[in-house]
Write a protein that holds these residues in place. Sequence first.
Motif, PDB file in Angstrom:
ATOM      1  N   UNK A  22       1.789   6.996   4.432  1.00 30.16           N
ATOM      2  CA  UNK A  22       1.953   6.955   5.585  1.00 30.16           C
ATOM      3  C   UNK A  22       3.001   5.957   5.916  1.00 30.16           C
ATOM      4  N   UNK A  23       2.956   4.780   5.322  1.00 25.22           N
ATOM      5  CA  UNK A  23       3.456   3.119   5.471  1.00 25.22           C
ATOM      6  C   UNK A  23       4.809   3.417   4.902  1.00 25.22           C
ATOM      7  N   UNK A  24       5.154   4.438   4.107  1.00 23.02           N
ATOM      8  CA  UNK A  24       6.559   4.484   3.625  1.00 23.02           C
ATOM      9  C   UNK A  24       6.636   3.749   2.274  1.00 23.02           C
ATOM     10  N   UNK A  25       5.186   3.482   1.625  1.00 22.32           N
ATOM     11  CA  UNK A  25       5.356   2.896   0.509  1.00 22.32           C
ATOM     12  C   UNK A  25       5.428   3.825  -0.544  1.00 22.32           C
ATOM     13  N   UNK A  59       1.599  -3.559  -0.791  1.00 17.82           N
ATOM     14  CA  UNK A  59       1.162  -2.501   0.116  1.00 17.82           C
ATOM     15  C   UNK A  59       0.592  -1.010  -0.702  1.00 17.82           C
ATOM     16  N   UNK A  60       0.736  -1.028  -2.131  1.00 18.22           N
ATOM     17  CA  UNK A  60       0.819   0.174  -2.696  1.00 18.22           C
ATOM     18  C   UNK A  60      -0.933   0.089  -3.103  1.00 18.22           C
ATOM     19  N   UNK A  61      -1.445   1.391  -3.193  1.00 16.27           N
ATOM     20  CA  UNK A  61      -2.832   1.753  -3.537  1.00 16.27           C
ATOM     21  C   UNK A  61      -2.847   1.014  -5.063  1.00 16.27           C
ATOM     22  N   UNK A  62      -4.017   0.586  -5.480  1.00 12.02           N
ATOM     23  CA  UNK A  62      -4.290   0.115  -6.593  1.00 12.02           C
ATOM     24  C   UNK A  62      -4.889   0.983  -7.466  1.00 12.02           C
ATOM     25  N   UNK A  63      -4.732   1.520  -8.465  1.00 12.04           N
ATOM     26  CA  UNK A  63      -5.266   2.331  -9.345  1.00 12.04           C
ATOM     27  C   UNK A  63      -5.778   3.897  -8.739  1.00 12.04           C
ATOM     28  N   UNK A  64      -4.515   4.391  -8.232  1.00 11.87           N
ATOM     29  CA  UNK A  64      -4.655   5.825  -7.511  1.00 11.87           C
ATOM     30  C   UNK A  64      -5.303   6.833  -8.482  1.00 11.87           C
ATOM     31  N   UNK A  65      -6.048   7.831  -8.201  1.00  9.60           N
ATOM     32  CA  UNK A  65      -6.391   9.024  -8.669  1.00  9.60           C
ATOM     33  C   UNK A  65      -6.278  10.307  -7.808  1.00  9.60           C
ATOM     34  N   UNK A  66      -5.641  11.151  -8.355  1.00 11.53           N
ATOM     35  CA  UNK A  66      -5.244  12.427  -7.869  1.00 11.53           C
ATOM     36  C   UNK A  66      -6.650  13.159  -7.460  1.00 11.53           C
ATOM     37  N   UNK A  67      -6.941  13.687  -6.407  1.00 13.48           N
ATOM     38  CA  UNK A  67      -8.158  14.359  -6.169  1.00 13.48           C
ATOM     39  C   UNK A  67      -8.013  15.756  -5.978  1.00 13.48           C
ATOM     40  N   UNK A  68      -6.736  16.305  -4.851  1.00 10.76           N
ATOM     41  CA  UNK A  68      -6.756  17.903  -4.887  1.00 10.76           C
ATOM     42  C   UNK A  68      -5.533  17.741  -3.913  1.00 10.76           C
ATOM     43  N   UNK A  69      -5.123  18.952  -3.960  1.00  5.62           N
ATOM     44  CA  UNK A  69      -4.070  19.435  -2.758  1.00  5.62           C
ATOM     45  C   UNK A  69      -4.703  19.549  -1.534  1.00  5.62           C
ATOM     46  N   UNK A  70      -4.220  19.119  -0.655  1.00  9.53           N
ATOM     47  CA  UNK A  70      -4.800  19.379   0.815  1.00  9.53           C
ATOM     48  C   UNK A  70      -4.733  20.983   1.350  1.00  9.53           C
TER      49      UNK A  70
END
Length: 73
Positions: A22-25, A59-70
């Motif tokens: 949402x923050x355009x990162x 501003x980027x998330x650190x160690x992002x992990x995919x959970x699901x498609x909303x």
Amino acid sequence: VGYAAGTGNNLGRVGALVCVDAGKTTFKIGTGLSDAQRDVPPPIGSCITYRYQNMHTSGAPRFPVFVRVRPGE
């Protein structure tokens, strides 16, 4: 917003999802995808749920992990 090509075991498949928050990162999520999701990834423009440990100073998330498609989006 896009896909990053896979390497090694994922050669010829999706290696990571290129995402924008949402923050355009812009950042990549390469963990949490099943083999089936790497073969047929979520469509570009899909809203997804992901988790992460904390935020980088950029501003980027650190160690992002995919959970699901909303669903429904």
